[in-house]
Design an enzyme around this catalytic site. Structure first.
Site, PDB file in Angstrom:
ATOM      1  N   ASN A   1      28.411  42.097  50.193  1.00  0.00           N
ATOM      2  CA  ASN A   1      29.837  42.406  50.305  1.00  0.00           C
ATOM      3  C   ASN A   1      29.959  43.900  50.597  1.00  0.00           C
ATOM      4  O   ASN A   1      29.737  44.725  49.712  1.00  0.00           O
ATOM      5  CB  ASN A   1      30.561  42.037  49.004  1.00  0.00           C
TER       6      ASN A   1
ATOM      7  N   LYS B   1      27.994  46.103  47.835  1.00  0.00           N
ATOM      8  CA  LYS B   1      27.755  45.280  46.651  1.00  0.00           C
ATOM      9  C   LYS B   1      26.885  44.102  47.057  1.00  0.00           C
ATOM     10  O   LYS B   1      27.168  43.422  48.049  1.00  0.00           O
ATOM     11  CB  LYS B   1      29.076  44.799  46.051  1.00  0.00           C
TER      12      LYS B   1
ATOM     13  N   ARG C   1      30.477  38.080  52.596  1.00  0.00           N
ATOM     14  CA  ARG C   1      31.931  38.073  52.591  1.00  0.00           C
ATOM     15  C   ARG C   1      32.399  38.738  53.877  1.00  0.00           C
ATOM     16  O   ARG C   1      32.027  39.874  54.176  1.00  0.00           O
ATOM     17  CB  ARG C   1      32.469  38.849  51.395  1.00  0.00           C
TER      18      ARG C   1
ATOM     19  N   HIS D   1      41.932  37.655  50.286  1.00  0.00           N
ATOM     20  CA  HIS D   1      41.434  37.379  48.931  1.00  0.00           C
ATOM     21  C   HIS D   1      41.225  35.882  48.694  1.00  0.00           C
ATOM     22  O   HIS D   1      41.203  35.419  47.563  1.00  0.00           O
ATOM     23  CB  HIS D   1      42.383  37.947  47.847  1.00  0.00           C
TER      24      HIS D   1
ATOM     25  N   LEU E   1      44.748  41.448  41.277  1.00  0.00           N
ATOM     26  CA  LEU E   1      45.258  42.818  41.173  1.00  0.00           C
ATOM     27  C   LEU E   1      44.115  43.818  41.054  1.00  0.00           C
ATOM     28  O   LEU E   1      43.262  43.708  40.177  1.00  0.00           O
ATOM     29  CB  LEU E   1      46.177  42.935  39.948  1.00  0.00           C
ATOM     30  N   GLY E   2      44.121  44.784  41.956  1.00  0.00           N
ATOM     31  CA  GLY E   2      43.124  45.840  41.942  1.00  0.00           C
ATOM     32  C   GLY E   2      43.503  46.871  42.984  1.00  0.00           C
ATOM     33  O   GLY E   2      44.653  46.939  43.416  1.00  0.00           O
TER      34      GLY E   2
ATOM     35  N   GLY F   1      42.826  46.739  45.959  1.00  0.00           N
ATOM     36  CA  GLY F   1      43.410  45.832  46.941  1.00  0.00           C
ATOM     37  C   GLY F   1      44.065  44.712  46.164  1.00  0.00           C
ATOM     38  O   GLY F   1      43.412  44.068  45.351  1.00  0.00           O
TER      39      GLY F   1
ATOM     40  N   ARG G   1      47.071  51.614  49.889  1.00  0.00           N
ATOM     41  CA  ARG G   1      47.802  50.880  50.928  1.00  0.00           C
ATOM     42  C   ARG G   1      49.254  50.682  50.508  1.00  0.00           C
ATOM     43  O   ARG G   1      49.540  50.438  49.345  1.00  0.00           O
ATOM     44  CB  ARG G   1      47.125  49.533  51.197  1.00  0.00           C
TER      45      ARG G   1
ATOM     46  N   MET H   1      43.972  52.768  38.835  1.00  0.00           N
ATOM     47  CA  MET H   1      44.951  52.470  37.793  1.00  0.00           C
ATOM     48  C   MET H   1      44.615  53.147  36.471  1.00  0.00           C
ATOM     49  O   MET H   1      45.500  53.652  35.780  1.00  0.00           O
ATOM     50  CB  MET H   1      45.046  50.947  37.615  1.00  0.00           C
TER      51      MET H   1
ATOM     52  N   GLY I   1      40.147  43.386  39.273  1.00  0.00           N
ATOM     53  CA  GLY I   1      39.758  44.433  38.325  1.00  0.00           C
ATOM     54  C   GLY I   1      40.859  44.856  37.379  1.00  0.00           C
ATOM     55  O   GLY I   1      40.637  45.043  36.185  1.00  0.00           O
TER      56      GLY I   1
ATOM     57  N   GLU J   1      42.337  41.468  35.341  1.00  0.00           N
ATOM     58  CA  GLU J   1      41.438  40.960  34.296  1.00  0.00           C
ATOM     59  C   GLU J   1      41.383  41.866  33.079  1.00  0.00           C
ATOM     60  O   GLU J   1      41.099  41.388  31.962  1.00  0.00           O
ATOM     61  CB  GLU J   1      40.017  40.829  34.852  1.00  0.00           C
ATOM     62  N   ASN J   2      41.611  43.165  33.265  1.00  0.00           N
ATOM     63  CA  ASN J   2      41.294  44.133  32.209  1.00  0.00           C
ATOM     64  C   ASN J   2      42.476  44.900  31.640  1.00  0.00           C
ATOM     65  O   ASN J   2      42.343  45.515  30.583  1.00  0.00           O
ATOM     66  CB  ASN J   2      40.272  45.145  32.759  1.00  0.00           C
TER      67      ASN J   2
ATOM     68  N   GLU K   1      33.897  36.275  43.396  1.00  0.00           N
ATOM     69  CA  GLU K   1      33.821  35.923  44.815  1.00  0.00           C
ATOM     70  C   GLU K   1      32.383  35.684  45.252  1.00  0.00           C
ATOM     71  O   GLU K   1      32.117  34.803  46.084  1.00  0.00           O
ATOM     72  CB  GLU K   1      34.447  37.046  45.652  1.00  0.00           C
TER      73      GLU K   1
END
Length: 407
Positions: free
Chosen positions: A12, A19, A105, A193, A221-222, A224, A253, A297, A341, A344-345, A392
């Site tokens: 990816n 990654k 990906r 996504h 949500l991240g 991107g 973005r 974030m 990212g 989830e957190n 993913e």
């Protein structure tokens, strides 16, 4: 000497990152063994390698900065050097394994590819034509396919597309109100996504098969970010459209923007296409709203500056507003899932979004939410709310096996 265990390498690539994940294959299912992250390829690059063989979340087994002797930071060579380093690490540290298959990906598959595909010259030629639709991702996705063909010439490769899951979006939701000739040329909503949404639906099916077939809104949500309306396992609407710059405000973005703003910037500020592209993709979103404080974030949350809070508040507001829009597309909502990212957190952000969505019958359980449990809604909530980590890479590994007919 016993034969080496055959593994799947998942790749990816981003504009400044790489990654990779190494997956075991056992009786037709895949399990993650190693995960490699090489960040900041423009230098100094950071390498992190996690072992997932014993712990689902992974254990950090190697962390280092890559200097110029290990990684040529010249932009045109950085991805090649990073991939070489990853492959050398795998060969030196896991001699009992060998890479047999490679899954990638790829952000955009256009209208041609509604399913993953085994890579050949014809596939690559078509994917090259889609670079203008995803300039931040597609060039690097394709570059890594070419590099794997060079470094792993005997390994078949499979391309898996972020757009494929959204080919079920009905025509009325995928078309713009523009002259028909442009729609016929492929200017329409594609959505992105998709690999994440496909994984989340599969995971929810394993948790509660009946619930997974109802009306779902998933928020990825991240840096991107996008959201997707899913009904009976099929995508029905997405906040992202023709490109991955539409929808929610993201790290850098802009998300949804009145096209008249672009006309104004062209006519009154003299900005050309390149200047607009740079602004829309790299200078807007959380970074732009915060006045350049941060595009991450966590950094925004840690800042005491009012503009940092303004960027977070705008993000929460837009997520809540898009939830209402997607609920309208579905004719209701039974389940909401947070992933990605941030999704989830960030328990605080989830709670803020759910609070604004109370009118839809959503209510969060503070204890479950702070503990990052799968189910985070209260028992009284009409809408079931989940926080589910996405994967993913695992979805790509499954698709790779299926496309190549590996038992």
């Amino acid at each position: 000497m016993s034969a080496k265990k055959q593994m799947i390498l998942i790749v990816n690539a981003g504009s400044s990152s790489l990654k990779c994940s190494l997956f075991n294959v056992d009786q037709g299912e895949v399990s993650q063994h190693f995960r490699v992250k090489v960040a900041n390829l423009s230098g100094p690059a950071r390498l992190e390698i996690y072992d997932h063989s014993e712990h689902p979340d992974g254990v950090l087994v190697d962390k280092q900065m890559l200097d110029k002797e290990q990684l040529d930071v010249a932009h045109q060579q950085a991805h090649a050097q990073a991939l070489k380093f990853v492959l050398q690490w795998i060969e030196q540290n896991t001699p009992q394994y060998e890479i047999a298959w490679v899954g990638h990906r790829v952000v955009h598959g256009g209208e041609r590819y509604a399913q993953p595909v085994v890579v050949d010259a014809d596939v690559m030629a078509f994917l090259e034509t889609l670079v203008p639709l995803a300039p931040l991702h597609q060039p690097y996705n394709l570059k890594l396919i070419y590099l794997c063909q060079e470094f792993l010439p005997t390994c078949p490769q499979v391309a898996c597309f972020d757009t494929a899951f959204h080919t079920s979006i009905p025509r009325i939701a995928s078309e713009f109100a523009i002259p028909r000739q442009y729609t016929d040329e492929g200017v329409r909503r594609y959505g992105f996504h998709g690999l994440s949404y496909e994984y989340i639906h599969d995971k929810l099916s394993r948790l509660d098969a009946e619930l997974a077939e109802k009306k779902l809104i998933v928020a990825h949500l991240g840096a991107g970010s996008s959201m997707c309306a899913i009904d009976q396992g099929q995508s029905r609407a997405s906040t992202m459209g023709f490109t991955a710059v539409e929808g929610l405000p993201m790290g850098t973005r802009c998300g949804q923007l009145d096209p008249g703003v672009l006309l104004y910037l062209m006519q009154e500020k003299g900005m050309d296409a390149k200047a607009l592209e740079k602004m829309l993709y790299k200078e807007c979103g959380w970074y732009g709203v915060s006045g350049g404080i941060a595009s991450e974030m966590l950094a925004l949350k840690q800042s005491a500056e009012p503009l940092a809070k303004a960027a977070i508040d705008m993000f929460v507001y837009r997520i809540a507003r898009e939830t209402g829009s997607l609920a309208a597309a579905l004719g209701g909502v039974d389940v909401m899932v947070f992933t990605g990212g941030v999704g989830e957190n960030d328990a605080d952000l989830r709670a803020a979004v759910v609070k604004q969505n109370a009118w839809l019958g959503m209510e969060i359980d503070p204890r479950r939410n702070q503990a990052n449990e799968y189910l985070i809604s209260s028992d009284a909530s009409r809408v079931k709310i989940f926080s589910i980590p996405t994967n993913e890479e695992k979805m790509i590994a499954r698709h790779t096996l299926k496309q190549l007919g590996v038992a």
